[in-house]
Scaffold this motif. Sequence first.
Motif, short mmCIF file in Angstrom:
data_model
loop_
_atom_site.label_atom_id
_atom_site.label_comp_id
_atom_site.label_asym_id
_atom_site.label_seq_id
_atom_site.Cartn_x
_atom_site.Cartn_y
_atom_site.Cartn_z
N VAL A 72 27.31 53.38 67.30
CA VAL A 72 25.95 53.63 66.81
C VAL A 72 26.09 54.40 65.50
O VAL A 72 26.60 55.53 65.49
N ALA A 73 25.69 53.78 64.41
CA ALA A 73 25.79 54.41 63.08
C ALA A 73 24.40 54.82 62.61
O ALA A 73 23.50 53.98 62.52
N VAL A 74 24.22 56.10 62.35
CA VAL A 74 22.97 56.61 61.76
C VAL A 74 23.24 56.84 60.28
O VAL A 74 24.02 57.72 59.91
N VAL A 75 22.62 56.02 59.46
CA VAL A 75 22.88 56.01 58.02
C VAL A 75 21.62 56.44 57.29
O VAL A 75 20.57 55.78 57.40
N THR A 76 21.69 57.54 56.55
CA THR A 76 20.53 58.01 55.79
C THR A 76 20.54 57.39 54.40
O THR A 76 21.59 57.24 53.78
N VAL A 77 19.35 57.04 53.94
CA VAL A 77 19.15 56.34 52.67
C VAL A 77 18.30 57.22 51.76
O VAL A 77 17.36 57.87 52.24
N PRO A 78 18.60 57.30 50.47
CA PRO A 78 17.77 58.10 49.56
C PRO A 78 16.29 57.75 49.70
O PRO A 78 15.93 56.59 49.91
N ALA A 79 15.45 58.75 49.60
CA ALA A 79 14.02 58.58 49.88
C ALA A 79 13.35 57.58 48.95
O ALA A 79 12.33 56.99 49.31
N HIS A 80 13.88 57.40 47.74
CA HIS A 80 13.23 56.48 46.81
C HIS A 80 13.70 55.03 46.97
O HIS A 80 13.34 54.17 46.19
N TRP A 81 14.48 54.78 48.01
CA TRP A 81 14.92 53.43 48.32
C TRP A 81 14.21 52.92 49.56
O TRP A 81 14.09 53.62 50.56
N ARG A 82 13.78 51.66 49.50
CA ARG A 82 13.14 51.05 50.67
C ARG A 82 14.21 50.69 51.70
O ARG A 82 15.23 50.09 51.37
N LEU A 83 13.94 51.04 52.95
CA LEU A 83 14.88 50.72 54.00
C LEU A 83 15.05 49.21 54.15
O LEU A 83 16.14 48.72 54.49
N ALA A 84 13.98 48.47 53.87
CA ALA A 84 14.04 47.01 54.00
C ALA A 84 15.06 46.41 53.03
O ALA A 84 15.72 45.41 53.36
N ASP A 85 15.19 46.99 51.83
CA ASP A 85 16.16 46.47 50.86
C ASP A 85 17.59 46.67 51.36
O ASP A 85 18.44 45.79 51.22
N VAL A 86 17.85 47.83 51.94
CA VAL A 86 19.19 48.13 52.45
C VAL A 86 19.49 47.24 53.66
O VAL A 86 20.59 46.70 53.81
N GLU A 87 18.49 47.08 54.52
CA GLU A 87 18.70 46.24 55.70
C GLU A 87 18.99 44.80 55.30
O GLU A 87 19.84 44.13 55.91
N GLU A 88 18.31 44.31 54.27
CA GLU A 88 18.53 42.93 53.82
C GLU A 88 19.96 42.74 53.35
O GLU A 88 20.61 41.72 53.67
N ALA A 89 20.47 43.71 52.59
CA ALA A 89 21.86 43.62 52.14
C ALA A 89 22.83 43.72 53.32
O ALA A 89 23.87 43.03 53.35
N ALA A 90 22.50 44.54 54.29
CA ALA A 90 23.37 44.69 55.47
C ALA A 90 23.43 43.39 56.27
O ALA A 90 24.49 43.02 56.81
N LYS A 91 22.31 42.69 56.37
CA LYS A 91 22.29 41.42 57.10
C LYS A 91 23.21 40.39 56.43
O LYS A 91 23.81 39.55 57.09
N ILE A 92 23.28 40.45 55.09
CA ILE A 92 24.15 39.52 54.37
C ILE A 92 25.61 39.84 54.66
O ILE A 92 26.44 38.96 54.91
N ILE A 93 25.94 41.14 54.67
CA ILE A 93 27.33 41.54 54.92
C ILE A 93 27.74 41.22 56.36
O ILE A 93 28.83 40.69 56.61
N PHE A 94 26.87 41.53 57.31
CA PHE A 94 27.22 41.38 58.72
C PHE A 94 26.58 40.14 59.34
O PHE A 94 26.28 40.12 60.53
#
Length: 662
Positions: A72-94
């Motif tokens: 279980v990885a809890v990954v914090t993202v800078p507040a000015h970044w949308r979580l959806a953008d990071v999740e989209e990139a993660a889906k591509i990687i994994f």
Amino acid sequence: MDTAFRENLDQYIARLQEVSHLLNGPRSPWPLRIKPDGRALARKSARFFLAYCGLIKFIRRNFSALAQPSFVAVVTVPAHWRLADVEEAAKIIFKDEKLRFCKHPVSKHRRGWEIDATEYLASSKLIVFAERGSTIHEDFELAATISDHLVLATDRHLQAVGRLRGCGAIPADLVHLVAEQPSERLDAIFRMGQPAERAALRLQKQKGNRPPSDETKQLDVSKGFGAASVWAMELKRDLQDWRDGKLDWSEVDKGCLLYGPPGTGKTRFAAALAAECEMHLVATSISKWQSSKDGHLGDMLKAMYRAFANAKENAPCLLFLDEFDSIGDRAKFHSRHADYSTQVVNALLECVDGIEGREGVVVIGACNYPDRIDPALIRSGRLEKHVYFPMPDANARAEILAFHLPSLGEHSSLKEIAARLPGMSGADLERLARNVRRVARKERRDVTIDDLRAKIEPLPILNEGYQFHIAVHEAGHALVAHALKVGKVERVEVFDNVQNFATDTDSHGITVIVHPTPPFKTRWEMLNLIAMHLAGAAAEEVFFKDRSTMASGTSKSDFAKATEVAIEMVTQFGFGTSPYFRPGSVDTNSPSDMWQDHRLRTEVDEILQTQYARARDMLSGLEITLVKFATELARAKQLQGVQLEKLWPGAPTSNETDARKC
């Protein structure tokens, strides 16, 4: 996935070459020499590419933990970044892995979390993305095998995406401006084939070339702002003691409400205070939250949560919330928008409560009308410190002018000029300085003190007739205040605008009364106060058989003050015809409220009429003393101390004093 990690991380990442097929588009012949995965992703979206780069660094840092069969990885993202953008990139990687993602809510509502942690934790491999600074679900914190944060939009990655999209390089001194932009703006900055430097320069222009900390330090918050200056210095001392480990954070004021007239410089004061205390500044407002995206409730709440998360991330930080009174009061919302507005207030309550456990964050709200704010927001434990922010006095006006006209800061005449500008707010002084700079700029020279004098509208010279009229008005206030023991009359003045000028208020005369602060007030004392406020106009009617506009016309006039006291008597203290209690039921700044309440209007009118007649009758019986007082005041321009004692009714005459001495 485990086998891929064990064999070779580079082999695992090489599987990203299939990204171009995932993006559902034929490759265009863009001449970039890079692996197909990076090229396709960069061409598709700048923000996805930057999120991809940050995630790859995260994978490298946590290689062993991610290679386990369960994590279980809890990954914090800078507040000015949308979580959806990071999740989209993660889906591509994994994309080929049996792995689940969770976009963590920013805040926990009073009714509980909006996510079911148990459902997510049923997956053997889970990555939770959360905004940095936000509260994490307790179950995720307990189950976490990896706790890390994403480093996004580094200088290297920004320059890389610029090359890949044909946007060129960004000057080194502007990269930080691009890095701090919200993720949704990055595709506008890195438009395919367009220079990113141009967008960076526009960002620089919007922000201004001078660092805010250098600007705001020139404004001295230690004096000229009344109680706000006192509180600012106390806060500075407490923060220093906290930094030195001498004071626990629980002992520091973490919430304050600045209230006062518009245009007095509350926003600039907050910025100067942050610089003085060496704190990061996050400045926002209710309207900014409201205007976020489409203005839907979800958009507004996200903007609100993001501001508080940003403040925590940048602690020690001063979070400044302008237009705080626009949040409203849940008890007064119109039914049409009550549900929306109530949820906004509830969310803000959650955020302010959360600040109490976040070290290094001080919240300051600024408003014009504190009575319009939901009482729960400004009660003890939240924004509990309430500081009146006045119109700038003569010294503060000089400092504000020196701030906007630094070349005149040391000029000997600046304080004299500032003293003759009573009633001007910080915004008024800024506009004056702007006009002065415009004149010098047109003539291509430096600003001079004569430029400033030329832009100040000369005050009308008051002849002896006007001065006597003003003296009669002020004498009425002084005599009634003394007779009814409303307070101690310290000083009475009239101004001729030749040798005597108003420096405290924009008026032709002033009666300074020190009012007592008793534990409670009687009905009779409040009526006396109303009579004193109306006594200036009553004195004019007694002597001139007419009255002027000196007693009315503004929200701070004699009549306005008397009306406010009368409304309080009826609605708050039960001193009307019925002892009922309706505090805040009438907005005294909205005339229509009072006119619509016919019963209140009738009762207030009766109080005002009765006390005006009472003041007039008192002064009619003291007409000889009134004339004597006014004559002496018009001659001397200022009366105080022993001079006043000789003029009160019943004071011994000079002959009587001499006889007693004999």
